[in-house]
Design an enzyme around this catalytic site. Structure first.
Site, PDB file in Angstrom:
ATOM      1  N   ARG A 219     -17.084   1.112  -1.604  1.00  0.00           N
ATOM      2  CA  ARG A 219     -15.871   1.928  -1.667  1.00  0.00           C
ATOM      3  C   ARG A 219     -16.022   3.172  -2.547  1.00  0.00           C
ATOM      4  O   ARG A 219     -15.380   3.297  -3.594  1.00  0.00           O
ATOM      5  CB  ARG A 219     -14.686   1.078  -2.120  1.00  0.00           C
ATOM      6  N   PRO A 220     -16.863   4.114  -2.131  1.00  0.00           N
ATOM      7  CA  PRO A 220     -17.026   5.339  -2.919  1.00  0.00           C
ATOM      8  C   PRO A 220     -15.789   6.241  -2.835  1.00  0.00           C
ATOM      9  O   PRO A 220     -14.869   5.975  -2.065  1.00  0.00           O
ATOM     10  CB  PRO A 220     -18.226   6.014  -2.242  1.00  0.00           C
TER      11      PRO A 220
ATOM     12  N   ASN B 114       0.809  -1.221   0.000  1.00  0.00           N
ATOM     13  CA  ASN B 114       0.000   0.000   0.000  1.00  0.00           C
ATOM     14  C   ASN B 114       0.844   1.274   0.000  1.00  0.00           C
ATOM     15  O   ASN B 114       0.417   2.296  -0.515  1.00  0.00           O
ATOM     16  CB  ASN B 114      -0.988  -0.012   1.176  1.00  0.00           C
TER      17      ASN B 114
HETATM   18  C1  UD1 Z   1      -6.768   1.361   1.916  1.00  0.00           C
HETATM   19  C2  UD1 Z   1      -5.913   0.156   1.670  1.00  0.00           C
HETATM   20  C3  UD1 Z   1      -6.660  -1.127   2.002  1.00  0.00           C
HETATM   21  C4  UD1 Z   1      -7.218  -1.058   3.420  1.00  0.00           C
HETATM   22  C5  UD1 Z   1      -8.001   0.226   3.634  1.00  0.00           C
HETATM   23  C6  UD1 Z   1      -8.454   0.409   5.082  1.00  0.00           C
HETATM   24  C7  UD1 Z   1      -4.516   0.922  -0.153  1.00  0.00           C
HETATM   25  C8  UD1 Z   1      -4.128   0.776  -1.566  1.00  0.00           C
HETATM   26  N1  UD1 Z   1      -5.506   0.146   0.267  1.00  0.00           N
HETATM   27  O1  UD1 Z   1      -7.872   1.283   1.025  1.00  0.00           O
HETATM   28  O2  UD1 Z   1      -5.749  -2.218   1.894  1.00  0.00           O
HETATM   29  O3  UD1 Z   1      -8.059  -2.162   3.635  1.00  0.00           O
HETATM   30  O4  UD1 Z   1      -7.198   1.362   3.289  1.00  0.00           O
HETATM   31  O5  UD1 Z   1      -7.369   0.350   5.931  1.00  0.00           O
HETATM   32  O6  UD1 Z   1      -3.908   1.682   0.576  1.00  0.00           O
HETATM   33  N2  UD1 Z   1     -14.830   5.616   1.962  1.00  0.00           N
HETATM   34  C9  UD1 Z   1     -15.888   6.454   1.660  1.00  0.00           C
HETATM   35  N3  UD1 Z   1     -15.653   7.512   0.819  1.00  0.00           N
HETATM   36  C10 UD1 Z   1     -14.417   7.765   0.283  1.00  0.00           C
HETATM   37  C11 UD1 Z   1     -13.354   6.905   0.628  1.00  0.00           C
HETATM   38  C12 UD1 Z   1     -13.596   5.831   1.468  1.00  0.00           C
HETATM   39  O7  UD1 Z   1     -17.017   6.251   2.110  1.00  0.00           O
HETATM   40  O8  UD1 Z   1     -14.272   8.740  -0.467  1.00  0.00           O
HETATM   41  C13 UD1 Z   1     -15.096   4.458   2.849  1.00  0.00           C
HETATM   42  C14 UD1 Z   1     -14.836   3.120   2.154  1.00  0.00           C
HETATM   43  O9  UD1 Z   1     -15.957   2.724   1.415  1.00  0.00           O
HETATM   44  C15 UD1 Z   1     -14.548   2.206   3.326  1.00  0.00           C
HETATM   45  C16 UD1 Z   1     -13.848   3.144   4.309  1.00  0.00           C
HETATM   46  O10 UD1 Z   1     -14.147   4.475   3.903  1.00  0.00           O
HETATM   47  O11 UD1 Z   1     -15.740   1.725   3.874  1.00  0.00           O
HETATM   48  C17 UD1 Z   1     -12.333   2.965   4.361  1.00  0.00           C
HETATM   49  O12 UD1 Z   1     -11.815   3.146   3.073  1.00  0.00           O
HETATM   50  P1  UD1 Z   1     -10.365   3.752   2.818  1.00  0.00           P
HETATM   51  O13 UD1 Z   1      -9.682   4.006   4.121  1.00  0.00           O
HETATM   52  O14 UD1 Z   1     -10.499   4.883   1.852  1.00  0.00           O
HETATM   53  O15 UD1 Z   1      -9.665   2.536   2.105  1.00  0.00           O
HETATM   54  P2  UD1 Z   1      -8.793   2.558   0.782  1.00  0.00           P
HETATM   55  O16 UD1 Z   1      -7.948   3.775   0.756  1.00  0.00           O
HETATM   56  O17 UD1 Z   1      -9.632   2.245  -0.390  1.00  0.00           O
END
Ligand code: UD1
Length: 459
Positions: free
Chosen positions: A150-151, A52
């Protein structure tokens, strides 16, 4: 559709796609992993660079109009895909072992190709550095995914607060900076409703080249966010507070070349710790940053397994009797969602009942059904799994539902009686470098074979 003439830019993208898609990625790989369980493991595990971190830092290399050398880059399908996306944008890449050289001097277009972005959610993160560097970026929405919706609303809202115009049309996010001739974003105060790792990284990268100061509040504190901040700082960015809830970025006009080494992968480390715990094996692991694993080590301790630090970058696991324990996933420094599946495998063989509550992703417990096929006793209600410990698992044909679920099945297979056959290895290859070779070195009996003779229950 075929009658619509392609724009010059689309043709450039198509050409770069055909170039970067060779050799083909193993999306259709029908190989299976066979594991003969109940082997006791012994020895030392060499931990790879953090996936990551590598993905975010590769995207951040877009900020630098020159050479970036990254060391300790793991060889993984996800890293390869990110490389293909960067290539399609005009970045020159060269890989030698675990060293990756990137040169982003000439970016030839601002649109990331859908065919690649749809395969890797982290590639959406290029929107931040592209916008900062060029004043314009077009990135397809990454779409749904096996572990939840994952929005990207937090990324988009933050970029708007930094002064970008953002429209979503035909499934693509169009972002641009209008007005000033230099097309720079403007520093702003941004509060994230949720400490999203990706949104924190996107906005931190975008703000490095913005005019003035940006304050990001309620941000993710994951070690990979800190690694990205350190990389940006090594390029000349002014960033304070990474690793806390507030990050402050003073924009600079440009960044410079850098040579940087990626941190060790805490999730790979955690996965091997659980492999040691479930097989009652004593293992050592390095290089690691023990503080990155505080919640994982504490949970292993509660379950009955000792993990001790040997020097500053080595851990030793000392096995013990496994006792049930409840787990709730949370943003860092809480228990990582990326270790939840592996612990489900471990708790399925622990004495007593455990509750596992997944709070980060809404659909990340699907591996329970595959573990049940191996004799586990797990029930899922909403976002909670009720794991009733059983004395033994038995090998079975199973299917990996996502990356960490595939690791959980490998771990279960190592402990199970008889042979486990895992399908869906493209998930495993996304995130574990040389997993089979590393396990074989420890004495595990496993092999990847092209085709499984036994009939599969799932097509
Ligand atoms: C990153 C990691 C992944 C890890 C996750 C949580 C990378 C490449 N991947 O994923 O391995 O499982 O962190 O530790 O670094 N969300 C929203 N709106 C947004 C963004 C996120 O609602 O704009 C929600 C997602 O749907 C999810 C939560 O926030 O339910 C956490 O997501 P996020 O921390 O953004 O994960 P990633 O960055 O996709």
């Amino acid at each position: 559709m075929s009658n619509i003439p392609l724009s010059l830019e689309d043709r450039v993208i198509n050409q770069s796609l055909s170039l970067v898609n060779t050799p083909a990625l193993p999306l259709e790989d029908k190989s299976v992993l066979q594991i003969w369980g109940r082997a006791s493991l012994k020895g030392h595990v060499e931990i790879s660079g953090a996936k990551n971190s590598a993905l975010a830092i590769m995207a951040a290399a877009l900020l630098c109009p020159g050479d970036c050398r990254l060391q300790n880059v793991p060889s993984l399908v996800d890293v390869k895909r990110m490389g293909q996306i960067l290539t399609s944008l005009g970045v020159k890449l060269e890989r030698n072992g675990n060293t990756l050289d990137l040169n982003s001097t000439y970016l030839k277009n601002s649109k990331a190709p859908y065919e690649l972005v749809s395969q890797l959610r982290a590639s959406f993160f290029v929107i931040g550095p592209m916008l900062a560097r060029l004043g314009v970026a077009r990135v397809p929405l990454p779409g749904g995914c096996a572990i939840g919706a994952r929005p990207v609303d937090l990324h988009v809202r933050g970029l708007q607060l930094l002064g970008a115009e953002v429209h979503i049309e035909h499934g693509t996010v169009h972002a641009y900076v209008s007005g000033s001739s230099r097309r720079r974003l403007k520093g702003a105060k941004i509060y994230l409703d949720y400490p999203s790792v990706g949104a924190t990284e996107t906005l931190m990268m975008a703000a490095t080249l913005a005019e003035g100061e940006t304050i990001l509040e309620n941000v993710a504190q994951e070690p990979e966010v800190v690694d990205l901040a350190n990389f940006c700082r090594a390029m000349g960015a002014k960033i304070r507070g990474a690793g806390t809830k507030t990050i402050i970025i003073s924009g600079v006009p440009s960044l410079h070349s850098v040579d940087y080494s990626i941190i060790p992968d805490r999730i790979e480390t955690g996965t091997f710790l659980v492999a040691g715990a479930i097989t009652h094996s004593e293992l050592t692991l390095s290089p690691v940053v023990p503080e990155h694993l505080t919640s994982v080590i504490a949970k292993l301790h509660d379950i009955g397994v000792k993990v001790i630090a040997e020097g500053s970058d080595c851990l030793r696991i000392i096995p013990g009797n496994l006792q049930a324990k409840d787990i709730k996933t949370l943003p860092y420094p809480g228990f990582p969602t990326d270790m939840q599946a592996q612990f489900m495998a471990l708790l399925s063989l622990s004495e007593g009942d455990s509750l596992i509550t997944e709070t980060v992703f809404e659909n990340r417990l699907r591996h329970f059904a595959e573990l049940n096929r191996m004799g586990a006793d797990i029930r899922v209600e909403g976002n909670t799994a009720i794991v009733r410990g059983v004395p033994m698992l038995s090998g079975a044909p199973v299917v990996a539902t996502d990356l960490r679920a595939s690791a959980a099945l490998v771990i279960a297979g190592l402990a199970a009686e008889g042979k486990t056959t895992i399908q869906g290895l493209h998930h495993l290859d996304r995130g574990y470098e040389n997993l089979e070779a590393k396990l074989q070195k420890l004495g595990a009996r496993l092999q990847r074979v092209k085709d499984e003779a036994e009939p599969s229950l799932i097509e």
